[in-house]
Scaffold this motif. Structure first.
Motif, PDB file in Angstrom:
ATOM      1  N   ARG A  67      13.755 -62.452 -12.675  1.00 56.10           N
ATOM      2  CA  ARG A  67      12.375 -61.968 -12.537  1.00 56.10           C
ATOM      3  C   ARG A  67      11.367 -63.108 -12.682  1.00 56.10           C
ATOM      4  NH1 ARG A  67      12.521 -58.517 -18.210  1.00 56.10           N
ATOM      5  NH2 ARG A  67      12.376 -60.310 -19.587  1.00 56.10           N
ATOM      6  N   THR A  68      11.795 -64.214 -13.327  1.00 53.96           N
ATOM      7  CA  THR A  68      10.855 -65.340 -13.445  1.00 53.96           C
ATOM      8  C   THR A  68      10.726 -66.113 -12.130  1.00 53.96           C
ATOM      9  OG1 THR A  68      12.505 -66.940 -14.249  1.00 53.96           O
ATOM     10  CG2 THR A  68      11.401 -65.571 -15.894  1.00 53.96           C
ATOM     11  N   SER A 124      12.659 -56.800 -22.745  1.00 50.86           N
ATOM     12  CA  SER A 124      12.648 -55.536 -21.995  1.00 50.86           C
ATOM     13  C   SER A 124      13.275 -55.720 -20.619  1.00 50.86           C
ATOM     14  CB  SER A 124      11.201 -55.054 -21.812  1.00 50.86           C
ATOM     15  OG  SER A 124      10.567 -55.791 -20.774  1.00 50.86           O
ATOM     16  N   MET A 125      13.506 -54.614 -19.937  1.00 47.09           N
ATOM     17  CA  MET A 125      13.941 -54.676 -18.548  1.00 47.09           C
ATOM     18  C   MET A 125      12.767 -54.409 -17.603  1.00 47.09           C
ATOM     19  SD  MET A 125      16.883 -55.800 -18.788  1.00 47.09           S
ATOM     20  CE  MET A 125      17.322 -55.777 -17.041  1.00 47.09           C
ATOM     21  N   GLY A 126      11.547 -54.549 -18.131  1.00 50.47           N
ATOM     22  CA  GLY A 126      10.359 -54.546 -17.284  1.00 50.47           C
ATOM     23  C   GLY A 126      10.071 -55.961 -16.832  1.00 50.47           C
ATOM     24  N   CYS A 127       8.815 -56.273 -16.628  1.00 50.24           N
ATOM     25  CA  CYS A 127       8.511 -57.621 -16.165  1.00 50.24           C
ATOM     26  C   CYS A 127       7.304 -58.200 -16.889  1.00 50.24           C
ATOM     27  CB  CYS A 127       8.278 -57.632 -14.655  1.00 50.24           C
ATOM     28  SG  CYS A 127       8.161 -59.303 -13.999  1.00 50.24           S
ATOM     29  N   PRO A 128       7.530 -59.116 -17.839  1.00 51.45           N
ATOM     30  CA  PRO A 128       6.398 -59.789 -18.484  1.00 51.45           C
ATOM     31  C   PRO A 128       5.580 -60.565 -17.452  1.00 51.45           C
ATOM     32  CG  PRO A 128       8.466 -60.277 -19.616  1.00 51.45           C
ATOM     33  CD  PRO A 128       8.820 -59.592 -18.337  1.00 51.45           C
ATOM     34  N   LEU A 129       4.301 -60.770 -17.757  1.00 49.56           N
ATOM     35  CA  LEU A 129       3.450 -61.538 -16.850  1.00 49.56           C
ATOM     36  C   LEU A 129       3.835 -63.007 -16.834  1.00 49.56           C
ATOM     37  CD1 LEU A 129       0.319 -59.659 -17.994  1.00 49.56           C
ATOM     38  CD2 LEU A 129       0.904 -59.934 -15.568  1.00 49.56           C
ATOM     39  N   HIS A 154       7.414 -75.304 -17.390  1.00 51.33           N
ATOM     40  CA  HIS A 154       6.284 -74.580 -16.796  1.00 51.33           C
ATOM     41  C   HIS A 154       4.954 -75.131 -17.328  1.00 51.33           C
ATOM     42  CE1 HIS A 154       9.497 -71.551 -16.315  1.00 51.33           C
ATOM     43  NE2 HIS A 154       8.752 -70.977 -15.385  1.00 51.33           N
ATOM     44  N   ASP A 159      22.110 -57.352 -16.825  1.00 52.32           N
ATOM     45  CA  ASP A 159      20.747 -57.401 -17.347  1.00 52.32           C
ATOM     46  C   ASP A 159      20.241 -58.817 -17.647  1.00 52.32           C
ATOM     47  OD1 ASP A 159      20.567 -54.724 -17.035  1.00 52.32           O
ATOM     48  OD2 ASP A 159      20.544 -54.201 -19.165  1.00 52.32           O
ATOM     49  N   MET A 192      11.613 -54.004 -11.137  1.00 51.19           N
ATOM     50  CA  MET A 192      11.610 -54.128 -12.596  1.00 51.19           C
ATOM     51  C   MET A 192      10.253 -53.729 -13.171  1.00 51.19           C
ATOM     52  SD  MET A 192      13.890 -57.494 -13.454  1.00 51.19           S
ATOM     53  CE  MET A 192      14.366 -56.964 -15.096  1.00 51.19           C
ATOM     54  N   GLY A 193      10.251 -52.656 -13.950  1.00 49.27           N
ATOM     55  CA  GLY A 193       9.068 -52.301 -14.727  1.00 49.27           C
ATOM     56  C   GLY A 193       7.885 -51.810 -13.920  1.00 49.27           C
ATOM     57  N   GLU A 240       6.864 -65.810 -18.589  1.00 49.78           N
ATOM     58  CA  GLU A 240       8.011 -66.156 -19.443  1.00 49.78           C
ATOM     59  C   GLU A 240       8.304 -67.606 -19.133  1.00 49.78           C
ATOM     60  OE1 GLU A 240      11.312 -62.938 -19.790  1.00 49.78           O
ATOM     61  OE2 GLU A 240      10.491 -62.792 -17.772  1.00 49.78           O
ATOM     62  N   LYS A 247      19.193 -60.403 -14.465  1.00 54.98           N
ATOM     63  CA  LYS A 247      17.932 -59.822 -13.962  1.00 54.98           C
ATOM     64  C   LYS A 247      16.737 -60.427 -14.699  1.00 54.98           C
ATOM     65  CE  LYS A 247      19.746 -55.291 -12.654  1.00 54.98           C
ATOM     66  NZ  LYS A 247      19.957 -53.922 -13.092  1.00 54.98           N
ATOM     67  N   GLN A 248      16.894 -60.593 -16.025  1.00 56.73           N
ATOM     68  CA  GLN A 248      15.775 -61.104 -16.819  1.00 56.73           C
ATOM     69  C   GLN A 248      15.422 -62.542 -16.437  1.00 56.73           C
ATOM     70  OE1 GLN A 248      17.517 -60.075 -20.625  1.00 56.73           O
ATOM     71  NE2 GLN A 248      15.955 -58.510 -20.986  1.00 56.73           N
ATOM     72  N   TYR A 250       9.743 -64.659  -9.634  1.00 55.79           N
ATOM     73  CA  TYR A 250       8.442 -64.086  -9.258  1.00 55.79           C
ATOM     74  C   TYR A 250       7.323 -64.581 -10.170  1.00 55.79           C
ATOM     75  CZ  TYR A 250       4.815 -60.562 -10.217  1.00 55.79           C
ATOM     76  OH  TYR A 250       3.634 -59.948 -10.521  1.00 55.79           O
ATOM     77  N   SER A 251       7.478 -64.342 -11.485  1.00 58.95           N
ATOM     78  CA  SER A 251       6.311 -64.485 -12.359  1.00 58.95           C
ATOM     79  C   SER A 251       5.888 -65.937 -12.569  1.00 58.95           C
ATOM     80  CB  SER A 251       6.589 -63.818 -13.717  1.00 58.95           C
ATOM     81  OG  SER A 251       7.691 -64.428 -14.361  1.00 58.95           O
ATOM     82  N   ALA A 257       8.433 -57.549  -9.684  1.00 63.22           N
ATOM     83  CA  ALA A 257       9.623 -58.374  -9.519  1.00 63.22           C
ATOM     84  C   ALA A 257      10.750 -57.485  -9.002  1.00 63.22           C
ATOM     85  CB  ALA A 257      10.025 -59.006 -10.840  1.00 63.22           C
ATOM     86  N   MET A 293      12.118 -70.726 -10.010  1.00 65.44           N
ATOM     87  CA  MET A 293      12.181 -71.345 -11.339  1.00 65.44           C
ATOM     88  C   MET A 293      13.345 -70.777 -12.155  1.00 65.44           C
ATOM     89  SD  MET A 293       9.848 -73.694 -11.665  1.00 65.44           S
ATOM     90  CE  MET A 293       8.839 -73.969 -13.122  1.00 65.44           C
ATOM     91  N   GLU A 296       5.817 -54.690 -22.082  1.00 67.51           N
ATOM     92  CA  GLU A 296       7.045 -55.097 -21.407  1.00 67.51           C
ATOM     93  C   GLU A 296       7.222 -56.582 -21.704  1.00 67.51           C
ATOM     94  OE1 GLU A 296       6.970 -54.042 -17.238  1.00 67.51           O
ATOM     95  OE2 GLU A 296       7.216 -51.912 -17.659  1.00 67.51           O
TER      96      GLU A 296
END
Lengths: 427, 186
Positions: free
Chosen positions: A343-344, B77-82, B89, A336, A182-183, B84, A339-340, A346-347, A328, A260, B73
């Motif tokens: 990805r968290t 987006s379909m990228g990856c924010p640092l 959290h 989609d 992703m990205g 979220e 996926k969104q 990872y982040s 990610a 998470m 991003e």
């Protein structure tokens, strides 16, 4: 200058501080390790269409990874043949030409030189066919993972990966459509040596209960120690994972549910992950369906985290600086919105904003400082935990042991030492 | 949010500044538990990542060609924010700060932030959209000194004559990330 044989002892249980800090050692690493190994460049999902490109690095050498007009993947050094400027300044994109800003020499995505604007004003025309971008001589991919190598004589990629493919497939082949990056990568520049992030995610799950004790509960670490296996398929390649009991409930085995995003992302994403697990056995077999991975490492500098699904590359920038890239990674077939959420996984914990990796990165920076001090060369780092306690396993390929055994790191340094010795004295 | 901010009365601007300066002081004084009380439990805390893209020839001459937005991003987006994140959290981050084994902040970093350019961009019932900028000085013992620079895009809720942070998007100004962590509360 130190001899390589003085840096790492015979059984690699002692590793000199100079391995991490000496500029001469770093120059040997460039040629012996990065000049001769398959290096990760990117994933097919990043360059799906002709003209798509992403930036990559092979050690400090900038590389453009692109899909050509014919659909083939090309890797070219991102440096103009005229004055050396990068011809591509974007992280990723789609283009027909790369144009050097200085004098506008322009190149195809395959790396061929097509235009020299000044050419019409001189009588002797340069032979453009010899002035293309430097090609990475070997580029191969496996399961969508694209690697390049500067050594034309290197063994085929599949052979290089060897039995690591068995462990990589436990995840990559779990998803019918494979994985997707992703990205753009998160690029984190740290005053650390490139090898420690690699070692950390090659098999060092043993620091979790200590460095990360503010976040990771002791019980989670107990499960890791109880069910955890550490594997070295070939020196430098390794994996750690939990092998869950056959009767473990799906929620305790399924990939993604312990992150998470999996925990807080809602019923839709949880059902999606359970569904993947329900089909895991038919896709990857009983043994690998029960695998719940932790860390993976591919020599020399590619890492992969399972639960916090991230691919990472540790790009050296000298002995004391690293540009640490992470992405990610999600199932390519997921909708989609899922996926969104995933990805968290990872982040939340990893990457420059992650809750766990803020501790790791500090450890890596402080280790470099410790490696650069004077008057302690008679105290090389001790890598002897579990020496000789690894062995074969009836079902798992490679050498296998408990996660506290540091054999994954000893094997890495033995291979690293051999790689440096292969170029030592040559120049 | 490219238009002009709303016209606000000095007293209202002062109330918003008072909230942001109080927040900044709590964070620099490491009073994170008190800070968490300023946060709505449905908060979304987003930090987009920032990419380097090719210039699109078809957009030359237009503001869009070099807009900040196209570099981000973010959460849509379909990228990856640092980052979220939700309340949980932030709660874990706050709890971590008061544990003896939060090693990278032990001893804790010294921070000082200046929050400015506070603009009320929109108001809808009890929700307000605000922009603000910050510069933050970060000194980590045994590490070094760093400057953080960015913009915050907030949604504040008006609750009983006070504010709660409902959404925060932090736009960091970086090329490569060369700070020790982006896990701070910014």
């Amino acid at each position: 200058m130190l001899r390589v044989s003085e840096l790492v002892n015979e059984d690699a249980s002692l590793v000199s501080r100079r391995c991490w800090s000496d500029p001469g050692v770093y120059e040997l690493e460039k040629r012996g390790v990065f000049g001769r190994s398959w290096l990760f460049l990117g994933h097919e999902s990043q360059i799906r269409n002709p003209g798509d490109f992403v930036q990559a690095y092979m050690c400090e050498t900038p590389v453009i990874l692109a899909r050509g007009e014919g659909g083939r993947v090309h890797a070219s050094v991102n440096s103009c043949t005229h004055r050396g400027l990068p011809v591509c300044r974007a992280d990723h994109g789609n283009t027909r030409r790369f144009v050097c800003p200085y004098h506008n020499w322009s190149y195809t995505v395959e790396g061929d030189l097509v235009t020299i604007p000044q050419e019409s004003e001189v009588r002797n025309k340069p032979d453009k066919s010899r002035l293309g971008l430097k090609r990475v001589p070997r580029v191969e991919s496996w399961r969508g993972l694209i690697f390049g190598c500067f050594d034309e004589a290197v063994e085929p990629l599949e052979q290089y990966l060897g039995d690591m493919r068995f462990y990589l497939d436990a995840l990559l082949d779990r998803f019918p459509g494979g994985i997707e990056f992703m990205g753009a990568p998160h690029r984190w520049v740290l005053d650390a040596n490139w090898k420690l992030p690699v070692e950390n995610q090659l098999g060092d799950v043993n620091h979790g209960a200590f460095l990360h004790s503010a976040i990771i509960p002791r019980e989670a670490q107990d499960t890791i120690e109880e069910l955890g296996h550490s594997v070295v398929t070939r020196p430098g390649h390794g994996a750690t994972f939990r092998l869950m009991p056959g009767d473990a409930p799906v929620d305790e085995v399924a990939w993604g549910l312990e992150g998470m995003g999996g925990i807080f992302g809602g019923a839709e994403v949880q059902d999606y992950l359970r569904d993947i697990q329900a089909r895991a056995r038919e896709r990857v077999g009983d043994l690998r369906a029960r695998m719940k991975g932790l860390t993976y490492g591919i020599y020399p500098n590619l890492s992969f985290l399972w639960s916090n699904t991230s691919f990472k590359v540790s790009h050296p920038r000298g002995p004391g600086k690293v540009e640490y890239w992470s992405w990610a990674v999600v199932p390519a077939e997921a909708p989609d919105p899922i996926k969104q959420i995933l990805r968290t996984n990872y982040s939340s914990f990893f990457g420059p904003g992650g809750m766990l990796e803020q501790e790791d990165s500090e450890a890596w920076v402080q280790q470099f400082r410790g490696s650069n001090i004077d008057f302690a060369d008679d105290r090389p780092y001790f890598y002897g935990l579990g020496l000789g306690e690894e062995g074969p396993h009836p079902e798992l390929p490679g050498l296998v042991s408990v996660t506290a055994n540091e054999f994954y790191a000893r094997h890495f340094f033995a291979r690293w030492r051999d790689d440096l010795q292969a170029v030592e004295g040559l120049s | 949010m490219s238009g002009q901010s709303l016209k606000v009365k000095p007293r209202q601007q002062r109330a918003l500044e008072r909230f942001y300066f109080h927040e900044a002081r709590l964070l620099d004084n490491r009073q994170y538990q008190q800070w968490l009380e300023l946060v709505d439990e449905d908060i979304r805390y987003i930090m987009p990542s920032r990419t380097n893209l090719m210039v699109d020839n078809r957009e030359r001459g237009k503001e869009q060609m070099i807009s900040v937005e196209r570099e981000l991003e973010g959460s849509e987006s379909m990228g990856c924010p640092l980052r979220e994140e939700g309340y949980v959290h932030l709660m874990v981050r706050v709890e971590r700060a008061f544990k003896i084994n939060a090693w990278s902040e032990n001893p804790p970093a010294r921070t000082r932030r200046i929050v400015g350019n506070i603009e009320l961009m929109n108001r809808d019932g009890n929700q307000m959209q605000l922009l603000s900028n910050f510069h933050l000085y970060y000194a980590r013992p045994g590490g070094g000194n760093f400057i953080y620079s960015g913009q915050r895009r907030d949604t504040l809720l008006l609750v009983a004559h006070d504010f709660r942070i409902r959404r925060r998007e932090v736009i960091m100004d970086y090329a490569n990330i060369d700070v020790p962590t982006l896990g701070l509360i910014l």
